[in-house]
Design a protein around this motif. Sequence first.
Motif, PDB file in Angstrom:
ATOM      1  N   GLU A 104      36.087  34.256  34.082  1.00  7.88           N
ATOM      2  CA  GLU A 104      36.980  35.097  34.731  1.00  7.88           C
ATOM      3  C   GLU A 104      37.336  36.367  34.081  1.00  7.88           C
ATOM      4  O   GLU A 104      37.361  37.280  34.774  1.00  7.88           O
ATOM      5  CB  GLU A 104      38.444  34.015  35.112  1.00  7.88           C
ATOM      6  N   LYS A 105      37.583  36.422  32.900  1.00 13.03           N
ATOM      7  CA  LYS A 105      37.983  37.739  32.089  1.00 13.03           C
ATOM      8  C   LYS A 105      36.899  38.534  32.155  1.00 13.03           C
ATOM      9  O   LYS A 105      37.004  39.904  32.485  1.00 13.03           O
ATOM     10  CB  LYS A 105      38.136  37.227  30.763  1.00 13.03           C
ATOM     11  N   ARG A 127      41.288  33.344  45.662  1.00 16.33           N
ATOM     12  CA  ARG A 127      40.325  32.114  45.587  1.00 16.33           C
ATOM     13  C   ARG A 127      40.491  31.147  46.414  1.00 16.33           C
ATOM     14  O   ARG A 127      41.518  30.841  46.886  1.00 16.33           O
ATOM     15  CB  ARG A 127      40.468  31.704  44.184  1.00 16.33           C
ATOM     16  N   ILE A 132      35.696  33.739  45.378  1.00 16.17           N
ATOM     17  CA  ILE A 132      36.709  34.683  44.851  1.00 16.17           C
ATOM     18  C   ILE A 132      36.625  35.896  45.572  1.00 16.17           C
ATOM     19  O   ILE A 132      35.455  36.384  45.657  1.00 16.17           O
ATOM     20  CB  ILE A 132      36.870  34.267  43.420  1.00 16.17           C
ATOM     21  N   SER A 149      32.231  37.346  45.982  1.00 15.67           N
ATOM     22  CA  SER A 149      31.647  36.383  45.203  1.00 15.67           C
ATOM     23  C   SER A 149      30.398  35.855  45.841  1.00 15.67           C
ATOM     24  O   SER A 149      29.468  35.612  45.308  1.00 15.67           O
ATOM     25  CB  SER A 149      32.213  35.440  44.179  1.00 15.67           C
ATOM     26  N   LYS A 187      35.972  26.123  38.660  1.00 13.35           N
ATOM     27  CA  LYS A 187      36.749  26.079  39.883  1.00 13.35           C
ATOM     28  C   LYS A 187      35.757  25.554  41.009  1.00 13.35           C
ATOM     29  O   LYS A 187      34.690  25.744  41.087  1.00 13.35           O
ATOM     30  CB  LYS A 187      37.150  27.380  40.381  1.00 13.35           C
TER      31      LYS A 187
END
Length: 472
Positions: A104-105, A127, A132, A149, A187
């Motif tokens: 994520e970062k 999300r 996302i 995404s 996720k």
Amino acid sequence: MRSHLRSKGIQVKVSSQSVGVGTTTTEMSWATIEPFTSTPLKASRPAKRPRVELEEDTEMGNISSSEIDPQDSTYDPARSVTAETESSATSMPFHKDAKYIVFEKCLLSLFESCPVCTRACNVCPHRRGTFIAIDQLCPHCEFFRQWRSQPVVGSTPVGNLQLSAAIYFSGASFLKMQKVFRAMYLKTHTYDAFRRHARTYLEPAIIYKWNEEQNLQLHYLSQNKNVILGGDMRADSPGHSAKYGSYTMMNLQTNNIIDIQLVQSNEVGGSYHMEKEGLRRSLDLLEESSIKLDCIVTDRRPQIQTFLKDRKINHYYDVWHMVKGLSKKVEKISREKDCSLVKKWHKSITNHLYWSASSSDSGPEKVAKWTSIMNHIQDIHTHSDPAFPLCQHEQRVSKDHSKWFHPGSTALNRLHRVLTNKRVLSDVEKLSPHYQTSTVESFHKVILHFAPKNVLFPFIGMLCRYVFSLRT
């Protein structure tokens, strides 16, 4: 990184200042950044406001189709070239596109700086399962874009649907996969979403494809004569406490599954009657398709014998099922007093039953060859039955007389009562000479991977797992 290269992303003139990805070129392309070609560096400045915490299965209200790639009126197209991210130039379908695990970062760092003025932007992620969408808004030059995404078909993210299909079609358990995802902090969507995908898309597609292929099989069989089928039932639990029973009908000449009938125990008044009901439904389907049966091979259940006899269908028994029953009785005799010699002949007796069935052209010949075993184990190789008067092996003079049974011995008498009683001789006469149901049993072993007996599935889910196991 190559300079002066047009891409699907946005190309702008920027300074050598770092914007999240290490580079010293004066012109950069977002889409031409290849993985592992440069070391990511820390962003030059933090985001103006902290990013929004991601929530489980947030609604798609902020990422509707009307907001795909919006642009502000002050945005100058001459300063940048914008390509539609969802209209890919390649013709590769969505499900064959490669996927990657992205932290994520690392993902959000790509949106911290404005590609136009290089200042800090407001980043708002949304999300939904594995999907996302990231809204990037620059408060200085009012540049705005939304990045997704994965593609979205209607209101369904393709990645979520493909993950559900991969779990369903591979025979895996969603709950076990969910534990793996949680252990990795990866996720995914919820079980309710998985079941919704199964009910709406996956199961209707499986049933439609199965009906299409089954109709082709039935049409092919209707054009043939002397069709030989094999049938057997599989229960979803051992014993007489099964909820579902599936009766499988296979073309033993081609090893193709012709029909699968899933029967629920409360439909027929108990699990004992499920096999007969499944067979009846299969035979009714074959009659509707004008298929002429030469014979059918099943096990020796009395209920099935009577049913097929009433319908005037040639019925043969699978040899393995009979060998299995006799083998247990012979093994029990071998443990009795003065019957240890039976254990040495155990394997030969079972092999003799296979040979009697496969080498005979008629029922009386099968019985004659089978009963010859009682003379053979006494070292007597001529027989009174004209259907099989002499053993076919070479005549040899035995030097070891201890391996033969003696007339009137306890072991011989016990074997004679078990191997030559009226019911056994009647069943030997109807043993299948060539085709067996071993291929049906092998198919049932494949089903264990898709529908294990310790897991309860709904009726349609159970049927779809049976059908999809055919694809393996």
